[in-house]
Design an enzyme around this catalytic site. Structure first.
Site, PDB file in Angstrom:
ATOM      1  N   HIS A  13       0.809  -1.217   0.000  1.00  0.00           N
ATOM      2  CA  HIS A  13       0.000   0.000   0.000  1.00  0.00           C
ATOM      3  C   HIS A  13       0.841   1.265   0.000  1.00  0.00           C
ATOM      4  O   HIS A  13       0.332   2.342  -0.327  1.00  0.00           O
ATOM      5  CB  HIS A  13      -0.938   0.016   1.211  1.00  0.00           C
ATOM      6  CG  HIS A  13      -2.146  -0.852   1.038  1.00  0.00           C
ATOM      7  ND1 HIS A  13      -2.150  -2.196   1.359  1.00  0.00           N
ATOM      8  CD2 HIS A  13      -3.382  -0.589   0.555  1.00  0.00           C
ATOM      9  CE1 HIS A  13      -3.337  -2.699   1.093  1.00  0.00           C
ATOM     10  NE2 HIS A  13      -4.109  -1.754   0.602  1.00  0.00           N
ATOM     11  N   GLY A  14       2.096   1.181   0.361  1.00  0.00           N
ATOM     12  CA  GLY A  14       2.905   2.390   0.331  1.00  0.00           C
ATOM     13  C   GLY A  14       4.246   2.211   1.006  1.00  0.00           C
ATOM     14  O   GLY A  14       4.442   1.309   1.828  1.00  0.00           O
TER      15      GLY A  14
END
Length: 485
Positions: free
Chosen positions: A327-328
């Site tokens: 996700h990041g």
């Protein structure tokens, strides 16, 4: 180009008209959709269309090579190389600076300061989604679940098809590619269903998600030390609703747009906030990613020979940890994934022990079918699941670990006053959660009932509905949350 904009509306009307004008000419139609997809992607930054084309070409060649190679050892190294190159490209653009920053901090703490080769890297929008689609394509060919496509045009269109290009859902080649070999059809019920999905997605995104983000979530997370405990508690619930409405809204629009072009995508969200267990929640939330992680990561980590309880728990933890990092490039996502991974393991252990206890206890057999007891377990399961998910979401939303801990400290300080939370925001949050408990096939049933309505009436209904959504929504369009992934 954002979905809820005039630019996209004009773009899609042109693509829709031309796509159906070429319905009987398969190659021309696919070329048109491919060109439209690259135009859509290039609207953001045309330079990265080369990356998209390179990814498509590489995976096409990898699939073709796998299809021609018979030696299993050689096939293994081909798929390993293909997956490795895909992940290397994703890792460079998404995690290069993150790892260098982390290494720099570590060296500074050890007293070993070094000059690092930092680069100003722009994250290409949607790279995680089209990379995962490329990986699934070559891995499915390696596993003999599908055959490589003969035409590069098909593969390029599969990787870049604009409805799902920048934020999913992650479509499998085995689901998408066979549709390209069939004459496209737009039935009345498919058209009605597509329009209903678009309206539902617009309502979720431009009204519910936007109001919650602008009026409550963003102010609370931007400066948690100045907000009251009530505001922060409300904001952490509202954030779960915001992300759900934002991303499921995008998915609804993407699936609806694809349906209007004669292509079918699977459902990507199925009332996840009503789940009574974390396992059930992940079976309903971002289904295309959850199943992708299950099929291409979890099962690979678990292996075929080792299926003990320990291996299952280890694989679950690793999958959630890597899913969080997907996700990041931030430690907050690692913590988020770790929390949910450990919670899934604990849930699985508790369920296993409870099942063993029931099997050994004669008295539990009679009580196990008691409707009041079953309802109590369901309510308790939902309450625990919902709060584990929303509390972990504080790490997901926070810009760094320090802000997340400050948020929790202030939220549990029991400071008085309400500055941000309003009855309107309460209605949006509670209403969105309450809607999760309605039947999951309501749109399908509504489409079935509307299929016989006159075309003029349907046009007025859908046009009026979109205008109403535009009227009640706030000014401006906030970027979709999952564009950053």
């Amino acid at each position: 180009m954002l979905f809820p904009t005039l630019a996209f509306a004009i773009f899609f009307m042109l693509v829709f008209a031309l796509a159906w004008a070429f319905a009987s000419r398969a190659t021309s139609r696919k070329a048109l959709l491919l060109g439209a997809s690259y135009f859509f992607y290039g609207w953001w930054d045309w330079r990265f269309t080369a990356l998209l084309a390179g990814s498509s070409a590489f995976n096409y060649l990898g699939g073709a090579l796998l299809g021609k190679t018979k030696d299993e050892n050689a096939r293994f190294w081909i798929v390993a190389g293909a997956v490795g190159v895909n992940l290397a490209a994703l890792g460079f653009f998404k995690y290069y600076d993150f790892f260098l920053n982390s290494l720099t901090d570590l060296l500074l703490r050890l007293g070993l300061q070094r000059d690092m080769p930092f680069l100003e890297i722009i994250l290409p929008i949607g790279i995680s989604f089209f990379t995962f689609q490329g990986i699934s394509y070559v891995v499915d060919i390696y596993r003999n679940r599908m055959k490589p496509v003969s035409s590069p045009l098909d593969l390029f269109l599969y990787i870049s098809f604009f409805p799902q290009l920048v934020a999913g859902p992650i479509v499998r080649g085995s689901d998408f590619l066979p549709q390209l070999s069939k004459p496209p059809q737009l039935t009345r019920i498919a058209a009605v269903y597509g329009f209903l999905l678009i309206m539902a997605g617009m309502l979720k995104k431009t009204v519910v998600a936007h109001y919650l983000a602008v009026d409550l979530v963003d102010p609370a997370f931007d400066n948690p030390s100045s907000a009251s405990s009530v505001d922060l508690a409300a904001a952490h619930y509202a954030y779960a609703v915001q992300v759900y409405c934002d991303f499921s809204g995008y998915s609804d629009i993407a699936i609806g747009v694809a349906a209007l072009l004669g292509l079918r995508f699977k459902k990507n969200f199925d009332r996840p906030l009503a789940a009574t267990s974390l396992q059930q929640l992940w079976q309903r939330w971002h289904i295309s990613l959850s199943t992708w992680l299950r099929d291409y990561l979890y099962r690979a980590l678990r292996g075929d020979k080792h299926k003990t309880e320990w291996h299952m728990h280890r694989s679950t933890l690793m999958t959630m940890l890597l899913g969080g990092l997907w996700h990041g490039a931030n430690w907050t996502f690692v913590v988020w994934g770790s929390i949910l991974g450990f919670a899934l393991v604990i849930e699985r252990v508790v369920k296993s022990r409870y099942a063993q206890w029931r099997a050994q206890s004669a008295s539990s057999v009679a009580g196990g079918s008691n409707p009041v007891l079953l309802l109590s377990f369901a309510v308790m399961g939902w309450f625990v699941t919902f709060h584990v998910f929303t509390l972990a979401g504080v790490f997901f939303r926070s810009p760094d670990i320090h802000v997340a801990f400050s948020y929790f400290e202030q939220m549990f300080s029991l400071s008085g006053g309400v500055q941000l939370f309003t009855p309107f925001l309460l209605l949006l949050t509670a209403g969105a959660v309450g809607m999760q408990f309605l039947p999951g096939n309501m749109l399908e049933k509504t489409a079935e009932k509307l299929r016989a309505a006159p075309a003029m009436a349907l046009g007025v209904l859908f046009g009026g509905g979109l205008l109403l959504i535009k009227f009640i929504g706030p000014e401006g369009i906030a970027p979709f949350v999952y564009f950053q992934f």
